[in-house]
Scaffold this motif. Structure first.
Motif, short mmCIF file in Angstrom:
data_model
loop_
_atom_site.label_atom_id
_atom_site.label_comp_id
_atom_site.label_asym_id
_atom_site.label_seq_id
_atom_site.Cartn_x
_atom_site.Cartn_y
_atom_site.Cartn_z
N ILE A 113 0.88 -1.17 0.00
CA ILE A 113 0.00 0.00 0.00
C ILE A 113 0.92 1.22 0.00
O ILE A 113 1.56 1.52 1.01
N ARG A 114 0.99 1.90 -1.13
CA ARG A 114 1.96 2.97 -1.25
C ARG A 114 1.38 4.33 -0.84
O ARG A 114 0.27 4.69 -1.22
N VAL A 115 2.17 5.05 -0.03
CA VAL A 115 1.85 6.42 0.36
C VAL A 115 3.08 7.28 0.09
O VAL A 115 4.20 6.76 0.01
N PRO A 116 2.93 8.59 -0.02
CA PRO A 116 4.09 9.44 -0.26
C PRO A 116 5.06 9.44 0.93
O PRO A 116 4.64 9.27 2.08
N ALA A 117 6.33 9.61 0.64
CA ALA A 117 7.32 9.73 1.70
C ALA A 117 7.05 11.00 2.49
O ALA A 117 6.59 12.00 1.95
N VAL A 118 7.31 10.95 3.79
CA VAL A 118 7.14 12.13 4.64
C VAL A 118 8.23 12.12 5.70
O VAL A 118 8.56 11.07 6.26
N LYS A 119 8.84 13.27 5.94
CA LYS A 119 9.88 13.36 6.95
C LYS A 119 9.28 13.46 8.34
O LYS A 119 8.15 13.91 8.51
N HIS A 120 10.10 13.08 9.34
CA HIS A 120 9.61 13.07 10.72
C HIS A 120 9.14 14.45 11.17
O HIS A 120 8.15 14.56 11.89
N ASP A 121 9.87 15.49 10.75
CA ASP A 121 9.56 16.84 11.23
C ASP A 121 8.86 17.68 10.17
O ASP A 121 8.85 18.90 10.24
N GLU A 122 8.27 17.03 9.20
CA GLU A 122 7.64 17.73 8.09
C GLU A 122 6.13 17.78 8.30
O GLU A 122 5.49 16.76 8.56
N LEU A 123 5.56 18.96 8.20
CA LEU A 123 4.12 19.09 8.31
C LEU A 123 3.49 18.53 7.04
O LEU A 123 3.67 19.08 5.96
N PRO A 124 2.79 17.43 7.12
CA PRO A 124 2.29 16.78 5.91
C PRO A 124 1.11 17.52 5.30
O PRO A 124 0.43 18.31 5.95
N ASP A 125 0.90 17.23 4.04
CA ASP A 125 -0.26 17.76 3.34
C ASP A 125 -1.53 17.31 4.07
O ASP A 125 -1.63 16.15 4.50
N PRO A 126 -2.50 18.19 4.24
CA PRO A 126 -3.73 17.79 4.93
C PRO A 126 -4.47 16.66 4.22
O PRO A 126 -5.35 16.01 4.81
N ASN A 127 -4.13 16.42 2.97
CA ASN A 127 -4.74 15.32 2.23
C ASN A 127 -3.88 14.06 2.23
O ASN A 127 -4.11 13.15 1.42
N TYR A 128 -2.88 14.02 3.11
CA TYR A 128 -2.02 12.83 3.17
C TYR A 128 -2.89 11.59 3.37
O TYR A 128 -3.73 11.54 4.29
N PRO A 129 -2.72 10.55 2.53
CA PRO A 129 -3.71 9.47 2.46
C PRO A 129 -3.49 8.29 3.41
O PRO A 129 -3.72 7.14 3.03
N LEU A 130 -3.06 8.54 4.64
CA LEU A 130 -2.84 7.41 5.55
C LEU A 130 -4.15 6.70 5.90
O LEU A 130 -4.20 5.47 5.97
N ALA A 131 -5.20 7.46 6.15
CA ALA A 131 -6.49 6.84 6.47
C ALA A 131 -6.96 5.98 5.30
O ALA A 131 -7.44 4.84 5.49
N THR A 132 -6.84 6.51 4.10
CA THR A 132 -7.20 5.75 2.90
C THR A 132 -6.37 4.47 2.81
O THR A 132 -6.89 3.40 2.49
N ALA A 133 -5.08 4.58 3.12
CA ALA A 133 -4.19 3.43 3.05
C ALA A 133 -4.58 2.34 4.04
O ALA A 133 -4.59 1.15 3.70
N ILE A 134 -4.92 2.74 5.26
CA ILE A 134 -5.32 1.76 6.28
C ILE A 134 -6.58 1.02 5.85
O ILE A 134 -6.67 -0.21 5.92
N MET A 135 -7.57 1.78 5.39
CA MET A 135 -8.82 1.14 4.99
C MET A 135 -8.63 0.28 3.74
O MET A 135 -9.23 -0.79 3.62
N ALA A 136 -7.75 0.70 2.84
CA ALA A 136 -7.47 -0.10 1.65
C ALA A 136 -6.81 -1.42 2.04
O ALA A 136 -7.12 -2.47 1.46
N ALA A 137 -5.90 -1.38 3.00
CA ALA A 137 -5.23 -2.60 3.45
C ALA A 137 -6.24 -3.59 4.04
O ALA A 137 -6.18 -4.79 3.78
N VAL A 138 -7.18 -3.05 4.81
CA VAL A 138 -8.23 -3.91 5.39
C VAL A 138 -9.07 -4.52 4.28
O VAL A 138 -9.35 -5.74 4.27
#
Length: 395
Positions: A113-138
């Motif tokens: 399940i691919r998501v964009p790279a993000v740095k530890h101290d980087e404020l991510p895009d508000p549309n960062y798709p982690l929620a989508t990724a979790i639900m897709a994995a399920v």
């Protein structure tokens, strides 16, 4: 500097660096389970399914950015963008063929399940798709989700939300994530590992020492090998690098451990699989006082698999629920390694983290603290003691 190694010429060298396979007594583990029937989703940089070690191991995945494609169930590009996802996949399910990394659960299957790279101290895009990724994995049928990306900004509470995390929990999926590698750069909690629904994993070396870069705090639940591990050097996936370290590697080993247990006990729930890993983890402190560096201890799946009569406890009771809600003290004593019968002291804060391990065999140079019973992963910190609350953030 790491040394690149061509997979076709380095089988012995690469797998010889996987010291934890001997420590965890992988040959004995595989007589009982190799992870067959368990699908592990890796949320991260993607996976190169064409490495010799992963051919035939990787199922169709999705790119979480392609929301329309996800909604329609289409297959999207999941090619690795950094090499980290492919490393995690091989550590979990690699066959070791032609010089590849040998996975701890070589019969498990990988869902990238691919998501964009993000740095530890980087404020991510508000549309960062982690929620989508979790639900897709399920929705793809994963039993375990290994999350290799993390961020101190939560990848935003507004980005993840309880809905996605609870969706996975409600579908009986076990979520495991690396706690991060920025202990020396502020040690701010890393999400999603810090969420109460996710199992946070720290990294240890072959002697049982917690990695000096491994983040620590009230969200560390388990520890696993994550130091001096061979890994893919970059997105080209053309050569391995040695002497790597990181909690994403530890998270992969923990995910593979869960896959081994779940394969052997397919009727168990996620709660029971996690409880078994907690119960049998290597530690010298009391189970109900988790360490902020190593959580409940170092994963030892063999201790579950060798016990045919092991009782995994209630199916619907979260083994982390009580400590997440009530908080608890963190063990980690001061210089000497305590005897197993002694209760360790609580630690003080500090920047220098070290640890020592013991074994019943004085000539055991391969640190069988994972495979055998006598383990002491002791964090050496000076100063006064204090308790660390284990209550975890919800989105």
């Amino acid at each position: 500097m790491s040394v690149g190694m061509a997979p076709s010429a380095a089988s012995e060298d690469v797998q010889a660096q996987q010291w934890y396979l001997d420590s965890m007594q992988a040959d004995q583990l595989w007589k009982v389970s190799k992870g067959k029937g368990v699908k592990v989703a890796i949320i991260g940089s993607g996976v190169n399914a064409d490495t010799p070690s992963l051919r035939g191991q990787v199922l169709q995945g999705v790119d979480a950015l392609v929301k329309d494609g996800l909604a329609k169930g289409s297959v999207t590009d999941t090619q690795d963008t950094t090499g980290e996802g492919t490393t995690a996949a091989e550590l979990i399910a690699g066959t070791g063929k032609d010089g590849g990394i040998q996975g701890l659960a070589p019969d498990a299957q990988i869902i990238p399940i691919r998501v964009p790279a993000v740095k530890h101290d980087e404020l991510p895009d508000p549309n960062y798709p982690l929620a989508t990724a979790i639900m897709a994995a399920v929705d793809k049928g994963a039993k375990i989700i290994d999350i290799t990306v993390g961020n101190q900004y939560v990848i935003g509470t507004q980005i993840v939300g309880d809905a996605a995390l609870d969706y996975a929990v409600e579908h009986g999926v076990l979520m495991i994530a690396s706690v991060g590698d920025n202990a020396k750069e502020g040690n701010k909690p890393q999400y999603p590992a810090a969420y109460s629904q996710v199992v946070g994993v720290s990294a240890v070396d072959r002697s049982g020492k917690v990695s000096p870069t491994s983040q620590y705090g009230n969200y560390v639940d388990l520890a696993a090998p994550g130091v001096d591990i061979p890994h893919w050097c970059d997105r080209t996936v053309r050569s391995y690098c040695d002497a790597g370290q990181g909690t994403s590697m530890a998270s992969a080993v923990a995910s593979a451990s869960a896959a081994l247990v779940w394969s052997a006990h397919p009727d168990w729930t996620a709660n029971q699989v996690l409880r078994s890993l907690i119960d049998t983890a290597g530690r010298t402190w009391k189970k109900d006082t988790p360490s902020k560096y190593l959580g409940y201890g170092i994963v030892r799946p063999r201790k579950v698999l060798e016990d045919s009569g092991y009782n995994p406890g209630p199916a619907d009771s979260d083994p982390l629920g009580k400590v997440n809600a009530a908080g608890g003290a963190t063990p980690s004593p001061s210089g000497s390694v305590p005897a197993p019968s002694q209760a360790p002291e609580t630690p003080s804060g500090g920047e220098t983290v070290a640890a020592e391990s013991t074994s019943k065999s004085s000539d055991d140079s391969n640190a069988l603290w994972i495979g055998l019973g006598a383990v002491a992963a002791v964090v050496v910190i000076g100063g006064g003691a204090f308790a660390v609350k284990r209550a975890r953030s919800r989105a």
